[in-house]
Design an enzyme around this catalytic site. Sequence first.
Site, PDB file in Angstrom:
ATOM      1  N   SER A   1      -7.575  -0.107   9.406  1.00 38.70           N
ATOM      2  CA  SER A   1      -7.997  -1.409   8.886  1.00 38.70           C
ATOM      3  C   SER A   1      -9.455  -1.669   9.217  1.00 38.70           C
ATOM      4  O   SER A   1      -9.993  -1.148  10.199  1.00 38.70           O
ATOM      5  CB  SER A   1      -7.137  -2.527   9.508  1.00 38.70           C
ATOM      6  OG  SER A   1      -7.653  -3.803   9.184  1.00 38.70           O
TER       7      SER A   1
ATOM      8  N   ILE B   1       0.829  -1.203   0.000  1.00 39.48           N
ATOM      9  CA  ILE B   1       0.000   0.000   0.000  1.00 39.48           C
ATOM     10  C   ILE B   1       0.864   1.253   0.000  1.00 39.48           C
ATOM     11  O   ILE B   1       0.608   2.202  -0.741  1.00 39.48           O
ATOM     12  CB  ILE B   1      -0.945  -0.004   1.220  1.00 39.48           C
ATOM     13  CG1 ILE B   1      -1.985  -1.121   1.090  1.00 39.48           C
ATOM     14  CG2 ILE B   1      -1.647   1.346   1.364  1.00 39.48           C
ATOM     15  CD1 ILE B   1      -2.806  -1.341   2.344  1.00 39.48           C
TER      16      ILE B   1
ATOM     17  N   TYR C   1      -3.604  -7.842  16.207  1.00 41.01           N
ATOM     18  CA  TYR C   1      -3.643  -6.891  15.097  1.00 41.01           C
ATOM     19  C   TYR C   1      -4.850  -5.960  15.214  1.00 41.01           C
ATOM     20  O   TYR C   1      -4.734  -4.744  15.045  1.00 41.01           O
ATOM     21  CB  TYR C   1      -3.690  -7.662  13.781  1.00 41.01           C
ATOM     22  CG  TYR C   1      -3.717  -6.784  12.555  1.00 41.01           C
ATOM     23  CD1 TYR C   1      -2.579  -6.118  12.129  1.00 41.01           C
ATOM     24  CD2 TYR C   1      -4.889  -6.629  11.814  1.00 41.01           C
ATOM     25  CE1 TYR C   1      -2.599  -5.316  10.998  1.00 41.01           C
ATOM     26  CE2 TYR C   1      -4.917  -5.842  10.689  1.00 41.01           C
ATOM     27  CZ  TYR C   1      -3.771  -5.175  10.284  1.00 41.01           C
ATOM     28  OH  TYR C   1      -3.798  -4.382   9.161  1.00 41.01           O
TER      29      TYR C   1
ATOM     30  N   ASP D   1      13.282   3.175  11.108  1.00 43.55           N
ATOM     31  CA  ASP D   1      12.613   2.154  11.910  1.00 43.55           C
ATOM     32  C   ASP D   1      11.657   2.895  12.833  1.00 43.55           C
ATOM     33  O   ASP D   1      12.103   3.636  13.719  1.00 43.55           O
ATOM     34  CB  ASP D   1      13.650   1.358  12.714  1.00 43.55           C
ATOM     35  CG  ASP D   1      13.030   0.294  13.600  1.00 43.55           C
ATOM     36  OD1 ASP D   1      11.789   0.266  13.736  1.00 43.55           O
ATOM     37  OD2 ASP D   1      13.796  -0.494  14.190  1.00 43.55           O
ATOM     38  N   VAL D   2      10.346   2.727  12.631  1.00 44.71           N
ATOM     39  CA  VAL D   2       9.382   3.520  13.397  1.00 44.71           C
ATOM     40  C   VAL D   2       9.381   3.169  14.875  1.00 44.71           C
ATOM     41  O   VAL D   2       8.749   3.877  15.682  1.00 44.71           O
ATOM     42  CB  VAL D   2       7.954   3.396  12.819  1.00 44.71           C
ATOM     43  CG1 VAL D   2       7.904   3.939  11.399  1.00 44.71           C
ATOM     44  CG2 VAL D   2       7.438   1.964  12.893  1.00 44.71           C
TER      45      VAL D   2
ATOM     46  N   LYS E   1      -5.202  -1.755  15.521  1.00 45.50           N
ATOM     47  CA  LYS E   1      -5.922  -0.929  14.559  1.00 45.50           C
ATOM     48  C   LYS E   1      -7.100  -0.197  15.207  1.00 45.50           C
ATOM     49  O   LYS E   1      -7.456   0.909  14.798  1.00 45.50           O
ATOM     50  CB  LYS E   1      -6.387  -1.783  13.371  1.00 45.50           C
ATOM     51  CG  LYS E   1      -5.225  -2.300  12.533  1.00 45.50           C
ATOM     52  CD  LYS E   1      -4.341  -1.149  12.019  1.00 45.50           C
ATOM     53  CE  LYS E   1      -3.226  -1.631  11.134  1.00 45.50           C
ATOM     54  NZ  LYS E   1      -2.412  -0.534  10.567  1.00 45.50           N
TER      55      LYS E   1
ATOM     56  N   THR F   1      -9.272  -6.663   3.289  1.00 46.17           N
ATOM     57  CA  THR F   1      -8.104  -7.488   3.007  1.00 46.17           C
ATOM     58  C   THR F   1      -7.538  -7.074   1.649  1.00 46.17           C
ATOM     59  O   THR F   1      -8.226  -7.161   0.627  1.00 46.17           O
ATOM     60  CB  THR F   1      -8.466  -8.973   2.994  1.00 46.17           C
ATOM     61  OG1 THR F   1      -9.074  -9.311   4.251  1.00 46.17           O
ATOM     62  CG2 THR F   1      -7.224  -9.825   2.812  1.00 46.17           C
TER      63      THR F   1
ATOM     64  N   ASP G   1      11.401   3.769   5.204  1.00 47.46           N
ATOM     65  CA  ASP G   1      11.201   2.330   5.243  1.00 47.46           C
ATOM     66  C   ASP G   1      12.419   1.668   5.873  1.00 47.46           C
ATOM     67  O   ASP G   1      13.532   2.211   5.827  1.00 47.46           O
ATOM     68  CB  ASP G   1      10.988   1.794   3.826  1.00 47.46           C
ATOM     69  CG  ASP G   1      10.297   0.438   3.805  1.00 47.46           C
ATOM     70  OD1 ASP G   1       9.070   0.407   3.603  1.00 47.46           O
ATOM     71  OD2 ASP G   1      10.975  -0.582   4.010  1.00 47.46           O
TER      72      ASP G   1
ATOM     73  N   ASN H   1       1.782   4.732   7.179  1.00 50.34           N
ATOM     74  CA  ASN H   1       1.391   3.441   6.633  1.00 50.34           C
ATOM     75  C   ASN H   1       2.149   2.266   7.252  1.00 50.34           C
ATOM     76  O   ASN H   1       1.651   1.144   7.250  1.00 50.34           O
ATOM     77  CB  ASN H   1       1.616   3.449   5.114  1.00 50.34           C
ATOM     78  CG  ASN H   1       1.511   2.069   4.510  1.00 50.34           C
ATOM     79  OD1 ASN H   1       0.423   1.506   4.380  1.00 50.34           O
ATOM     80  ND2 ASN H   1       2.656   1.501   4.150  1.00 50.34           N
TER      81      ASN H   1
END
Length: 252
Positions: free
Chosen positions: A132, A18, A145, A53-54, A149, A177, A37, A80
């Site tokens: 999500s 995405i 997960y 690295d977040v 979200k 999905t 990234d 993202n």
Amino acid sequence: MTEFTGLRAVVTGGASGIGRAVAERLAERGANVAVLDLDPSGVHGPLTGIRADVSDDAGVRAAVAAAAERLGGLDILVNNAGIGAVGTVEDHTDEQWHHVLDVNVVGMVRVTRAALPHLRRSAHASVVNVCSIAATAGLPQRALYSATKGAVLSLTLAMAADHVREGIRVNCVNPGTVDTPWVSRLLDGAEDPEAERAALNARQPLARLVTADEVAAAVLYLAGPSAGSVTGTALAVDGGMQGLRLRPVDRA
């Protein structure tokens, strides 16, 4: 197609899936884009790749500062970056819970915190968080997960309220999905990948997976100046999964 000309954007997790679709569409429409990234080695012009690295606050601050310097400022932030998790509440250790929450939720906090001083100087400041369908629908085997979200959805609303009077809009996109490399790896690990893909297709009323480009289109709408009156909104791109309740198909 030139709505984003002159605007500066940062997309986290933008090297694939995405995030990559978002970064490429922004660039196609005229934005100057930096991709943050873990592995930006595959990111090439016109995109600017920066390693980040977040889960590392110092690294995030340095990466956002580098992006703002290279771009000449910052108007748009797309949060993202994230990781998945499969299982019930019994299936993950405390350490795994802390790790996924740290990346998926606190990671957004770190990047946004670093970006806010730059966004405050923009006339078109916008933050879009990738959330999500798991935030609003109970999905099996997605406890950890889904928890992250759900937090992202609430965080989006709180951020929108906190920063609206600073001229910063904050919204989120809730994909169903999506056909991404992560989902492909998930399917590859299933006992029957074809049956699992069919099940994922079937649970979305459109009977197929969402594409990364479809999510990117929603992100660009929320990020762009034409959505100037849109803030505190969660936009579902889920093939009707959240809102539709179809009758079973009559196979007689």
